[in-house]
Design a protein around this motif. Sequence first.
Motif, mmCIF file in Angstrom:
data_model
loop_
_atom_site.group_PDB
_atom_site.id
_atom_site.type_symbol
_atom_site.label_atom_id
_atom_site.label_comp_id
_atom_site.label_asym_id
_atom_site.label_seq_id
_atom_site.Cartn_x
_atom_site.Cartn_y
_atom_site.Cartn_z
ATOM 1 N N LEU A 170 25.688 -7.379 5.753
ATOM 2 C CA LEU A 170 24.564 -7.444 4.823
ATOM 3 C C LEU A 170 23.674 -8.650 5.081
ATOM 4 O O LEU A 170 22.475 -8.621 4.820
ATOM 5 C CB LEU A 170 25.065 -7.498 3.374
ATOM 6 N N TYR A 171 24.295 -9.738 5.570
ATOM 7 C CA TYR A 171 23.592 -11.011 5.744
ATOM 8 C C TYR A 171 23.865 -11.589 7.134
ATOM 9 O O TYR A 171 24.812 -11.180 7.818
ATOM 10 C CB TYR A 171 24.063 -12.016 4.694
ATOM 11 N N LEU A 172 23.035 -12.547 7.513
ATOM 12 C CA LEU A 172 23.257 -13.297 8.744
ATOM 13 C C LEU A 172 24.302 -14.372 8.443
ATOM 14 O O LEU A 172 23.990 -15.532 8.196
ATOM 15 C CB LEU A 172 21.954 -13.918 9.252
ATOM 16 N N THR A 173 25.556 -13.979 8.440
ATOM 17 C CA THR A 173 26.657 -14.888 8.164
ATOM 18 C C THR A 173 26.897 -15.799 9.365
ATOM 19 O O THR A 173 26.369 -15.556 10.458
ATOM 20 C CB THR A 173 27.941 -14.095 7.871
ATOM 21 N N PRO A 174 27.718 -16.843 9.218
ATOM 22 C CA PRO A 174 28.061 -17.661 10.388
ATOM 23 C C PRO A 174 28.656 -16.840 11.530
ATOM 24 O O PRO A 174 28.360 -17.096 12.702
ATOM 25 C CB PRO A 174 29.071 -18.659 9.817
ATOM 26 N N SER A 175 29.475 -15.848 11.202
ATOM 27 C CA SER A 175 30.049 -15.002 12.257
ATOM 28 C C SER A 175 28.989 -14.127 12.900
ATOM 29 O O SER A 175 28.982 -13.915 14.122
ATOM 30 C CB SER A 175 31.168 -14.125 11.684
ATOM 31 N N ALA A 176 28.065 -13.608 12.098
ATOM 32 C CA ALA A 176 27.024 -12.726 12.625
ATOM 33 C C ALA A 176 26.098 -13.436 13.601
ATOM 34 O O ALA A 176 25.470 -12.794 14.443
ATOM 35 C CB ALA A 176 26.222 -12.137 11.464
ATOM 36 N N ALA B 29 31.417 -5.711 8.607
ATOM 37 C CA ALA B 29 31.524 -6.205 7.222
ATOM 38 C C ALA B 29 32.582 -7.295 7.125
ATOM 39 O O ALA B 29 33.379 -7.330 6.195
ATOM 40 C CB ALA B 29 31.837 -5.065 6.253
ATOM 41 N N GLY B 30 32.568 -8.190 8.085
ATOM 42 C CA GLY B 30 33.540 -9.279 8.073
ATOM 43 C C GLY B 30 32.897 -10.589 8.500
ATOM 44 O O GLY B 30 31.990 -10.609 9.325
ATOM 45 N N ASN B 31 33.402 -11.673 7.943
ATOM 46 C CA ASN B 31 32.924 -13.009 8.311
ATOM 47 C C ASN B 31 34.114 -13.857 8.734
ATOM 48 O O ASN B 31 34.212 -15.026 8.398
ATOM 49 C CB ASN B 31 32.195 -13.649 7.118
ATOM 50 N N TYR B 32 35.013 -13.223 9.485
ATOM 51 C CA TYR B 32 36.247 -13.897 9.864
ATOM 52 C C TYR B 32 36.086 -14.727 11.135
ATOM 53 O O TYR B 32 36.614 -15.838 11.233
ATOM 54 C CB TYR B 32 37.362 -12.869 10.051
ATOM 55 N N MET B 33 35.352 -14.214 12.112
ATOM 56 C CA MET B 33 35.340 -14.818 13.447
ATOM 57 C C MET B 33 35.000 -16.298 13.422
ATOM 58 O O MET B 33 35.672 -17.113 14.060
ATOM 59 C CB MET B 33 34.328 -14.094 14.349
ATOM 60 N N ALA B 34 33.944 -16.661 12.701
ATOM 61 C CA ALA B 34 33.466 -18.047 12.740
ATOM 62 C C ALA B 34 33.251 -18.600 11.337
ATOM 63 O O ALA B 34 32.316 -19.357 11.095
ATOM 64 C CB ALA B 34 32.172 -18.134 13.543
#
Length: 807
Positions: A512-518, A480-485
């Motif tokens: 929940l979503y295909l974030t940049p980090s995901a 549940a984080g979007n920190y990496m990228a």
Amino acid sequence: MSNQSDHNNDIKNRVNKVSRRHFLQASSALVTLPFLTSKSIATTPESLISTPLAYNQEDTERVVSTCSSFDCGGKCDIRAHVKDGKVTRISTRPDADLDEEMPIMRACVRGRGYRKFVYHPDRLKYPMKRVGKRGEGHFERITWDEATTIIADNMQRINQQYGPSSRFVSLSTGVTGGIFSGANMLRRLFNLTGGFLENYHSVSNGNTLAVTPYTYGTAASGSTLDTLENTPLVILWGHNPNETIFGHSNHYFQKMKTNGTKFIVVDPRYSDTASSLADQWIPLLPTTDNAMMDAMMYVIVSENRHDKAFIDKYTIGFDEHQMPAGVGENESLVAYLMGKKDGIKKTPEWAETITKVPADTIRQLAREYASTKPAALIQGWGPQRHICGERTARGATLLATITGNVGVRGGWAAGYGMALNTELRKTIAGPSLLTNPVKTKINITNWVQACEDKTLVTPQNGLLNAEKLETEIKMIFSMAGNYMANQNTDILHAAKILEDESKVEFIVCSDLYLTPSAKFADILLPETSFLERWNIGGTWSYGDYIILSEKVIEPEFERRTDYDWLREVADKIGVGEQFSEGKKTDKDWIEYLVNDASQKRPEDGIPTFDELLIKRRHLLKQRPHPQNVAFEKNIQDIDKNPFPTPSGKIEIFSKRLYDMNNVDIPALSHYVPAIEGPEDTLTAHYPLQLITWKGRNRANSTQFANPWLQEVQRQELWINPLDAQERKISEGDKVKVYNDRGITMIPAKLTQRIMPGVVALQAGAWWQPDKNGIDQGGCANVLTSSRRTAMAHGNAHQTLLVEVEKA
């Protein structure tokens, strides 16, 4: 004023548009609810709070009082309208339902938009594994059994091959608003199997947290906001609670405004907070805060407006007669201000050339702050996210001290500005975490280096409890984080490291979503939203209470809570019973943790879980709320209650910092020109300072994918018309914002709400590189630096220079 009026009308139109869409999409399924009428329920605040569910007899719709678990400071009242297993709309508390001791806020536009976020078709639906190059975002569907088997196998392999300190948990602000999270349960699993490499430092407020004790001996410098009720003057310095939703600041500040409190906002940007509160807006160049503070202190001292009696009794370091032993001449505050050592008097005229704030304005502000009793200078966390952030945070404490505004009702001690013993979530969550066998820790700003080359991380730049790292990070979990990228600084460099499978060998993302980090995940898992799981929400500050966050709908498709699949992983590596302790669901853990805290901490009056099911929310009894004044006991009787500093007093001059002998962290906080600041020679190539702000339509990057909230506030570059004219840029033009680290493309917004020489981007936009690697989404972190502050080794991403040109 016409520009301001146009801007406000634009905001109203966008918000109204969102509200109309909410209504149109929800109204067909709704009728008036008796829950909100006097016929069905008593209208006193307590009875409203004590009613968890309400039913409409005709259509069996129920309304559940709950809250989100996102990293949002408000913990507002969310009421989910549920029918036939679906949330049909989100409402919030009636105006009448307000308890002044626990002023839980009505939901803002973020809260009202949760339904669209939860039901968005782009949400992840199935477990998947990567196909193709890491970072490209290509995945194929697999079963949960396959996913948990791959995770269990890699956890064991990497632990055996590299040791437990090769395992790392990335930042996960998507659930930090609750006491229970997948990230914490992952830590529990790691701790049962040898441990992991932990990080420290807060990206939000770590620099001011670290430096405030050098003035007061503790970081807990915050009073409760109800103590400011009769304060005649408040200076909000780089503080924007209207958009950030910073605890319950807005509730109290609006009351104060109505009662006649004067607000002055110091900020390079005319924020929504300035728009709604400010009697005066003072823009200054980023990184020059200390120069303005120095000049204010010069005026106060040279005109004998300082509180002499307070200074004599409670401080050291003000003048040469107050200096600690072992310090040379002309190191005191007065000597510095009068230029005894460097020959430069810190006059308003001196500061004007640095800050671009007119000398008369500095003089007026200094006189007004010193002569108004009491007065509160409240500094936000934006200024301390600069390379000079520690000096700026401490500089505000010196101003509060020499004017006698510390430890008095209606004053404000500045610095960190919160009370540390309000960390309720850690109190309740503690029994679930276990002890980490790995004692080595890295500063969160070091995590990319720890992936790249273990020798790059040293005690000199943030390594704790070890002389060196045993191994690089080989496994990362992002829960549940979007920190990496995305939220991390200099993400182009971070992405390059993450793409290299010879460095980090295995990455798991649950979201929940295909974030940049995901997109960098090897295994990608579909997590549940706060409406699909149980939790307990807690506030950031200024309101020490808990709220039950109830599971109101079942997850669709193959979404599972992190705890659910972690139990499966634990079983496959042979520690299932120790991991779960017989608790099958996240609700079982919530029930256990609340009941445990209720039994072990009777002083807080925490209800049992069954009681909380009825009550829904609870104000802690023995906390600093209400009417808590920081350092009041120290000021009332310093002999019995000395400050927890080496001297027992407020340390204007810090001997501890003096002994460090570091020019970037002077013992007497004062202005030092910043690298990539307005005096850097780099301005010949990149003449504009870029800052970011936390917008009202998302918390960090959470809800970026919500189309309703994208309508509320567009991602665009704020640029002053003077700077735009010089570059032949018109309103709405697509512009290129760039420096040596990266490029982002974004529409331009010409506005006098940003001062000349400064441009601004809202933080949290998702990184959207095109085929050439150029960001097309206005993500500021393709431009930011991973440079760290001198003392806390903290993030300094707000300090950066750029150039802008028409695309």
